[in-house]
Design an enzyme around this catalytic site. Structure first.
Site, PDB file in Angstrom:
ATOM      1  N   ASP A   1       0.823  -1.218   0.000  1.00 43.80           N
ATOM      2  CA  ASP A   1       0.000   0.000   0.000  1.00 43.80           C
ATOM      3  C   ASP A   1       0.857   1.267   0.000  1.00 43.80           C
ATOM      4  O   ASP A   1       1.959   1.282   0.558  1.00 43.80           O
ATOM      5  CB  ASP A   1      -0.918  -0.011   1.239  1.00 43.80           C
ATOM      6  CG  ASP A   1      -2.040   1.015   1.106  1.00 43.80           C
ATOM      7  OD1 ASP A   1      -2.426   1.347  -0.033  1.00 43.80           O
ATOM      8  OD2 ASP A   1      -2.537   1.483   2.146  1.00 43.80           O
TER       9      ASP A   1
ATOM     10  N   HIS B   1       2.095   3.598  -9.087  1.00 48.08           N
ATOM     11  CA  HIS B   1       1.881   2.163  -9.334  1.00 48.08           C
ATOM     12  C   HIS B   1       3.058   1.574 -10.120  1.00 48.08           C
ATOM     13  O   HIS B   1       3.476   0.455  -9.876  1.00 48.08           O
ATOM     14  CB  HIS B   1       0.565   1.940 -10.089  1.00 48.08           C
ATOM     15  CG  HIS B   1      -0.644   2.315  -9.276  1.00 48.08           C
ATOM     16  ND1 HIS B   1      -0.836   1.862  -7.995  1.00 48.08           N
ATOM     17  CD2 HIS B   1      -1.716   3.105  -9.552  1.00 48.08           C
ATOM     18  CE1 HIS B   1      -1.975   2.345  -7.514  1.00 48.08           C
ATOM     19  NE2 HIS B   1      -2.521   3.116  -8.436  1.00 48.08           N
TER      20      HIS B   1
ATOM     21  N   LEU C   1      10.051 -20.875  -4.659  1.00 46.90           N
ATOM     22  CA  LEU C   1       9.197 -19.889  -3.979  1.00 46.90           C
ATOM     23  C   LEU C   1       7.800 -19.970  -4.582  1.00 46.90           C
ATOM     24  O   LEU C   1       7.640 -19.928  -5.801  1.00 46.90           O
ATOM     25  CB  LEU C   1       9.756 -18.472  -4.163  1.00 46.90           C
ATOM     26  CG  LEU C   1       8.886 -17.328  -3.634  1.00 46.90           C
ATOM     27  CD1 LEU C   1       8.800 -17.349  -2.103  1.00 46.90           C
ATOM     28  CD2 LEU C   1       9.425 -15.967  -4.091  1.00 46.90           C
TER      29      LEU C   1
HETATM   30  C1  IPE Z   1      -5.490  -2.593   0.031  1.00 47.42           C
HETATM   31  O1  IPE Z   1      -5.171  -1.257  -0.118  1.00 47.42           O
HETATM   32  C2  IPE Z   1      -5.494  -3.288  -1.294  1.00 47.42           C
HETATM   33  C3  IPE Z   1      -4.198  -3.413  -1.963  1.00 47.42           C
HETATM   34  C4  IPE Z   1      -3.062  -2.974  -1.561  1.00 47.42           C
HETATM   35  C5  IPE Z   1      -4.229  -4.143  -3.181  1.00 47.42           C
HETATM   36  P1  IPE Z   1      -6.292  -0.117  -0.246  1.00 47.42           P
HETATM   37  O2  IPE Z   1      -5.571   1.139  -0.468  1.00 47.42           O
HETATM   38  O3  IPE Z   1      -7.296  -0.509  -1.257  1.00 47.42           O
HETATM   39  O4  IPE Z   1      -6.981  -0.169   1.197  1.00 47.42           O
HETATM   40  P2  IPE Z   1      -7.773   0.946   2.001  1.00 47.42           P
HETATM   41  O5  IPE Z   1      -8.808   1.510   1.075  1.00 47.42           O
HETATM   42  O6  IPE Z   1      -6.794   1.985   2.433  1.00 47.42           O
HETATM   43  O7  IPE Z   1      -8.348   0.223   3.182  1.00 47.42           O
HETATM   44  C1  IPE Z   2      -1.758   0.211  -3.346  1.00 41.53           C
HETATM   45  O1  IPE Z   2      -1.501   1.563  -3.348  1.00 41.53           O
HETATM   46  C2  IPE Z   2      -2.007  -0.342  -4.729  1.00 41.53           C
HETATM   47  C3  IPE Z   2      -3.404  -0.682  -5.000  1.00 41.53           C
HETATM   48  C4  IPE Z   2      -4.385  -0.633  -4.140  1.00 41.53           C
HETATM   49  C5  IPE Z   2      -3.722  -1.095  -6.343  1.00 41.53           C
HETATM   50  P1  IPE Z   2      -2.664   2.637  -3.332  1.00 41.53           P
HETATM   51  O2  IPE Z   2      -3.055   2.935  -4.725  1.00 41.53           O
HETATM   52  O3  IPE Z   2      -3.783   2.210  -2.447  1.00 41.53           O
HETATM   53  O4  IPE Z   2      -1.919   3.871  -2.726  1.00 41.53           O
HETATM   54  P2  IPE Z   2      -2.492   4.896  -1.655  1.00 41.53           P
HETATM   55  O5  IPE Z   2      -2.920   4.102  -0.457  1.00 41.53           O
HETATM   56  O6  IPE Z   2      -3.646   5.615  -2.297  1.00 41.53           O
HETATM   57  O7  IPE Z   2      -1.333   5.793  -1.363  1.00 41.53           O
HETATM   58 MG    MG Z   3      -4.119   2.460  -0.465  1.00 43.42          MG
END
Ligand code: IPE
Ligand code: IPE
Ligand code: MG
Length: 260
Positions: free
Chosen positions: A21, A38, A132
């Site tokens: 995240d 990303h 792995l």
């Molecule tokens: C969780 O992150 C999902 C992934 C990293 C794939 P999110 O960014 O979607 O989660 P919330 O919305 O902060 O809970």
């Molecule tokens: C995690 O990073 C990747 C996915 C959920 C696809 P985020 O896109 O949720 O990044 P933040 O949390 O908004 O910074």
């Molecule tokens: Mg996120």
């Protein structure tokens, strides 16, 4: 030889589960579009895989895209799909060469045909690898996972293949994703949020949780090592008492009063 190496080995997780995240915030802090985050996040995936291979971790499960992430703006979802497809095309050869078995868990039907094909081909191609076990959770939700397991049990009951009274946590667990792997020992979430966000709800029952404020694209081996060190120092009790689970050499000597 002393028993130390065996004890040390038990302190390296066999299965690591990660919520990657913070990509969006990483980009926003640089005043760049979220998709750049990303892209940078895709590089961090390799840091994590390299670390697991070096440490001899047997299984790595990465949360790449949740059931709820489909609700993000169309532009971001589209960019993520492109990145996903590109990464699949680009990385599979190298993963295969390094002995990584790749699998995907989640609602595949929601992906476009081209992505589904690449997923299937990556799985076929790496099927025999054992170094792995890499599982990518994509279009995955812990609630969906439990619901699909329940549906599969219900279908067997309806068809007369299974008696309702034979349904217990083992029967249900066997139909959840990752049933063929040991449950995750260690969970890591980057990005500063201390929540599970519908990741492996069933499988994380006794997993050790570790959180860091570091954003996913900033991931490095030193951070992963900190998580490992923290994990190694924890006592996993699985509902028992500390004395029940402590290996004999770690037990405290009896106090004067109790030993006399
Ligand atoms: C969780 O992150 C999902 C992934 C990293 C794939 P999110 O960014 O979607 O989660 P919330 O919305 O902060 O809970
Ligand atoms: C995690 O990073 C990747 C996915 C959920 C696809 P985020 O896109 O949720 O990044 P933040 O949390 O908004 O910074
Ligand atoms: Mg996120």
């Amino acid at each position: 030889m002393s028993s130390e190496p065996a004890i040390a080995a038990a302190r390296v997780p066999r299965h690591l589960a990660v919520i990657m995240d913070g990509n969006g915030r990483w980009a926003e802090r640089r005043r760049r579009p979220r998709v750049i985050g990303h892209r940078a996040g895709a590089r961090a995936v390799n840091v994590c895989i390299d670390f697991c291979l070096e440490q001899g971790i047997e299984a790595l499960t990465l949360f790449a895209f949740s059931s709820e992430n489909w609700g993000r703006p169309e532009e971001e979802v589209g960019a993520l799909m492109k990145l996903f497809l590109g990464a699949l095309e680009r990385e599979v050869d190298e993963l295969d060469r390094r002995g990584v078995r790749v699998r995907f868990i989640g609602e595949r039907e929601r992906f476009a045909e081209a992505i589904r094909k690449q997923m299937a081909s990556a799985e076929d191609r790496t099927r025999a690898n054992t170094r792995l076990h890499l599982t990518v959770a994509a279009s995955y939700g812990g609630r969906w996972d439990i619901a699909q397991a329940a549906r599969s049990l219900a279908e067997d009951v309806a068809a007369g293949r299974l008696a309702a009274e034979d349904i217990d946590e083992y029967a249900l667990g066997a139909r959840t994703c990752l049933a063929e792997l040991p449950p995750p020992d260690l969970f890591i979430r980057t990005g500063g949020e201390t929540r599970i966000s519908n990741f492996l709800l069933w499988q994380l029952a006794y997993t050790e949780l570790w959180f860091t404020d570091l954003l996913w694209p900033e991931l490095d081996a030193a951070t992963l090592q900190r998580a490992m060190d923290d994990y190694a120092g924890r006592q996993r009790r699985f509902g028992l008492t500390g004395a029940q689970v402590a290996p004999a050499p770690d037990r405290l000597p009896a106090t004067k009063e109790t030993s006399e």
